[in-house]
Write a protein that holds these residues in place. Structure first.
Motif, short mmCIF file in Angstrom:
data_model
loop_
_atom_site.label_atom_id
_atom_site.label_comp_id
_atom_site.label_asym_id
_atom_site.label_seq_id
_atom_site.Cartn_x
_atom_site.Cartn_y
_atom_site.Cartn_z
N ALA A 100 4.30 -28.09 -35.84
CA ALA A 100 5.53 -28.76 -35.46
C ALA A 100 6.00 -29.76 -36.51
N GLN A 101 5.62 -29.55 -37.74
CA GLN A 101 6.17 -30.36 -38.83
C GLN A 101 6.30 -29.47 -40.04
N PHE A 102 6.97 -29.95 -41.08
CA PHE A 102 7.32 -29.11 -42.22
C PHE A 102 6.53 -29.47 -43.45
N GLY A 103 6.59 -28.57 -44.43
CA GLY A 103 6.03 -28.85 -45.74
C GLY A 103 4.62 -28.30 -45.90
N GLY A 104 4.47 -27.00 -45.92
CA GLY A 104 3.15 -26.42 -46.09
C GLY A 104 2.46 -26.28 -44.77
N PRO A 105 1.18 -25.92 -44.83
CA PRO A 105 0.44 -25.76 -43.58
C PRO A 105 0.37 -27.09 -42.85
N PRO A 106 0.66 -27.08 -41.56
CA PRO A 106 0.67 -28.33 -40.82
C PRO A 106 -0.73 -28.86 -40.59
N THR A 157 -3.55 -30.97 -38.45
CA THR A 157 -3.78 -31.13 -37.02
C THR A 157 -3.38 -32.55 -36.63
N PRO A 158 -2.33 -32.68 -35.80
CA PRO A 158 -1.90 -34.02 -35.43
C PRO A 158 -2.78 -34.60 -34.34
N PRO A 159 -2.88 -35.93 -34.28
CA PRO A 159 -3.57 -36.55 -33.15
C PRO A 159 -2.85 -36.17 -31.86
N ALA A 160 -3.58 -36.18 -30.78
CA ALA A 160 -2.99 -35.82 -29.48
C ALA A 160 -1.72 -36.64 -29.24
N GLY A 161 -0.67 -35.96 -28.85
CA GLY A 161 0.59 -36.63 -28.53
C GLY A 161 1.50 -36.87 -29.72
N ASP A 162 1.06 -36.54 -30.94
CA ASP A 162 1.88 -36.83 -32.12
C ASP A 162 2.64 -35.62 -32.66
N ALA A 163 2.36 -34.43 -32.19
CA ALA A 163 2.99 -33.24 -32.75
C ALA A 163 4.51 -33.30 -32.63
N GLY A 164 5.02 -33.69 -31.49
CA GLY A 164 6.46 -33.81 -31.31
C GLY A 164 7.06 -34.87 -32.21
N ASN A 165 6.39 -36.00 -32.29
CA ASN A 165 6.88 -37.08 -33.16
C ASN A 165 6.89 -36.64 -34.62
N ASN A 166 5.85 -35.93 -35.05
CA ASN A 166 5.80 -35.45 -36.44
C ASN A 166 6.97 -34.52 -36.72
N PHE A 167 7.25 -33.63 -35.79
CA PHE A 167 8.36 -32.70 -36.00
C PHE A 167 9.68 -33.46 -36.07
N LEU A 168 9.92 -34.34 -35.13
CA LEU A 168 11.18 -35.06 -35.09
C LEU A 168 11.38 -35.94 -36.31
N SER A 169 10.32 -36.59 -36.77
CA SER A 169 10.48 -37.48 -37.91
C SER A 169 10.74 -36.72 -39.19
N SER A 170 10.37 -35.45 -39.25
CA SER A 170 10.60 -34.68 -40.46
C SER A 170 11.81 -33.76 -40.34
N LEU A 171 12.55 -33.85 -39.26
CA LEU A 171 13.64 -32.93 -38.98
C LEU A 171 14.68 -32.87 -40.09
N LEU A 172 15.04 -34.00 -40.65
CA LEU A 172 16.09 -34.02 -41.66
C LEU A 172 15.55 -34.05 -43.08
N GLU A 217 13.87 -21.17 -47.62
CA GLU A 217 12.57 -21.58 -47.09
C GLU A 217 12.69 -22.80 -46.18
N GLY A 218 13.51 -23.77 -46.57
CA GLY A 218 13.71 -24.95 -45.73
C GLY A 218 14.33 -24.59 -44.39
N ALA A 219 15.34 -23.72 -44.42
CA ALA A 219 16.00 -23.30 -43.18
C ALA A 219 15.01 -22.55 -42.29
N LYS A 220 14.18 -21.71 -42.91
CA LYS A 220 13.18 -20.97 -42.15
C LYS A 220 12.17 -21.92 -41.50
N ARG A 221 11.75 -22.94 -42.26
CA ARG A 221 10.79 -23.91 -41.72
C ARG A 221 11.39 -24.67 -40.54
N VAL A 222 12.66 -25.06 -40.65
CA VAL A 222 13.30 -25.76 -39.53
C VAL A 222 13.32 -24.86 -38.30
#
Length: 160
Positions: free
Chosen positions: A5-11, A13-28, A35-40
């Protein structure tokens, strides 16, 4: 658990509860290329699955913030659709071979293949729509959790 749920290579493992935050913070923080469009888009699919599985919740204030980001992109893309359609057609640049080559090259850059602008903007738009749907689900998850906690506390107060 790796969610992707985040971008830039293989993700990582986020701490529990952080996967959504990681994705949202890297959204833009994604380059506007294929490749960027595909990752989004892929990240948005995983983000939505995460929310559907109850792995992500968001409060109303967070929802409003990220909803605004998504809606800004989606509405801007919708407003540009006609202009993008025009880019997919060769401009009248003259009758010379060079003018035709330039006009055809411009069409290819705009909409001629999967690496071009228009398909990647469409992919990004689809991704932002999925993120928007995921946020709706995550907000519902948050509300349900809050309701459950409120009921539990009400029962505890009633038993004293």
């Amino acid at each position: 658990m790796a969610t992707g749920a985040q971008f830039g290579g293989p993700p990582p493992t986020p701490p529990a509860g952080d996967a959504g935050n990681n994705f949202l913070s890297s959204l833009l923080d994604v380059p506007l290329d294929a490749e960027g469009a595909k990752r989004v888009n892929e990240g948005a699919q995983q983000f939505k699955a995460l929310a559907e599985g109850g792995g992500f919740a968001i409060n109303e204030a967070g929802f409003q913030h990220y909803q605004k980001v998504c809606d800004t992109f989606i509405n801007g893309y919708d407003d540009m659709r006609n202009d993008l359609y025009i880019l997919g057609h060769a401009a009248q640049m003259g009758g010379s071979d060079y003018a035709n080559q330039v006009a055809n090259f411009n069409v290819k850059v705009a909409a001629g293949d999967p690496e071009s602008l228009v398909p990647n903007l469409e992919l990004l738009s689809d991704g932002f729509k999925k993120v928007r749907e995921a946020l709706e689900i995550a907000r519902k998850n948050y509300r349900e959790t809050e309701d459950a906690h409120s009921q539990t506390f009400a029962k505890l107060r009633g038993s004293e």
